[in-house]
Motif scaffolding. Structure first.
Motif, PDB file in Angstrom:
ATOM      1  N   LYS A 117       0.869  -1.182   0.000  1.00  7.07           N
ATOM      2  CA  LYS A 117       0.000   0.000   0.000  1.00  7.07           C
ATOM      3  C   LYS A 117       0.900   1.224   0.000  1.00  7.07           C
ATOM      4  O   LYS A 117       1.707   1.424   0.901  1.00  7.07           O
ATOM      5  CB  LYS A 117      -0.907   0.002   1.226  1.00  7.07           C
ATOM      6  N   THR A 118       0.756   2.035  -1.047  1.00  7.44           N
ATOM      7  CA  THR A 118       1.552   3.243  -1.186  1.00  7.44           C
ATOM      8  C   THR A 118       0.624   4.397  -1.512  1.00  7.44           C
ATOM      9  O   THR A 118      -0.113   4.319  -2.497  1.00  7.44           O
ATOM     10  CB  THR A 118       2.605   3.080  -2.312  1.00  7.44           C
ATOM     11  N   GLY A 119       0.650   5.418  -0.678  1.00  4.61           N
ATOM     12  CA  GLY A 119      -0.213   6.576  -0.917  1.00  4.61           C
ATOM     13  C   GLY A 119      -1.682   6.225  -0.943  1.00  4.61           C
ATOM     14  O   GLY A 119      -2.441   6.809  -1.688  1.00  4.61           O
ATOM     15  N   GLY A 120      -2.072   5.248  -0.142  1.00  4.39           N
ATOM     16  CA  GLY A 120      -3.467   4.831  -0.077  1.00  4.39           C
ATOM     17  C   GLY A 120      -3.910   3.892  -1.183  1.00  4.39           C
ATOM     18  O   GLY A 120      -5.066   3.479  -1.228  1.00  4.39           O
ATOM     19  N   VAL A 121      -2.998   3.531  -2.088  1.00  6.95           N
ATOM     20  CA  VAL A 121      -3.330   2.639  -3.195  1.00  6.95           C
ATOM     21  C   VAL A 121      -2.735   1.258  -2.923  1.00  6.95           C
ATOM     22  O   VAL A 121      -1.540   1.121  -2.688  1.00  6.95           O
ATOM     23  CB  VAL A 121      -2.783   3.188  -4.535  1.00  6.95           C
ATOM     24  N   VAL A 122      -3.590   0.246  -2.955  1.00  8.38           N
ATOM     25  CA  VAL A 122      -3.155  -1.132  -2.736  1.00  8.38           C
ATOM     26  C   VAL A 122      -2.801  -1.747  -4.091  1.00  8.38           C
ATOM     27  O   VAL A 122      -3.582  -1.662  -5.034  1.00  8.38           O
ATOM     28  CB  VAL A 122      -4.256  -1.961  -2.039  1.00  8.38           C
TER      29      VAL A 122
END
Length: 152
Positions: A117-122
């Protein structure tokens, strides 16, 4: 499930007839399952059987088996090197005429996936297989492009 597409590509790239007749190569997956790890790591593994069908094939089964085994060497080496797994690749032949046959291959595979999960994106990242190789292995001599004795 990326390995099914990679197998189809390998069959087409590895055989002149398959390159000229890609519509005669059909690949699909069956018996799909997932396995998660109890370690708490955000990862899972697909396990499934790839089925690859070559219809009206005019060559010898070896003409398909060799690119298939080359693909196995790269994508699922445990099927060649592990005594508990090396009989799991199966195939059937349906003789159509004196000159052609339908060949159906079944290859059990697994595919590891790491979830981040990076910047709220899975996202899901499919991992390549580790290079589990045996030095001086005949398989390496035949299928590894870096090997001096490469015959493929």
């Amino acid at each position: 499930m990326k390995k099914a597409e990679l197998l189809r590509d390998a069959l087409i790239a590895g055989n002149t007839w398959c390159r000229a007749n890609p519509e005669a190569i059909t690949v699909w997956v069956e018996k799909v399952g997932i396995e998660t790890q109890a370690t708490g790591e955000a990862s899972f593994m697909y396990s499934y059987t790839i089925q690859a069908l070559a219809t009206d094939f005019p060559g010898d089964v070896d003409d398909l088996m060799l690119p298939l085994l080359g693909w196995v060497w790269e994508q699922q080496p445990d099927l060649l090197l592990n005594p508990d797994s090396n009989r799991k690749i199966e195939f059937e032949a349906d003789i159509i005429s004196d000159d052609t046959a339908d060949f159906l291959f079944r290859v059990p595979v697994w595919e590891r996936v790491i979830v981040t999960k990076t910047g709220g994106v899975v996202t899901a990242e499919h991992l390549s297989e580790s290079a589990m190789r045996i030095n001086s292995s005949e398989w390496e001599t035949v299928f590894d492009p870096a090997s001096e004795g490469n015959k493929a």
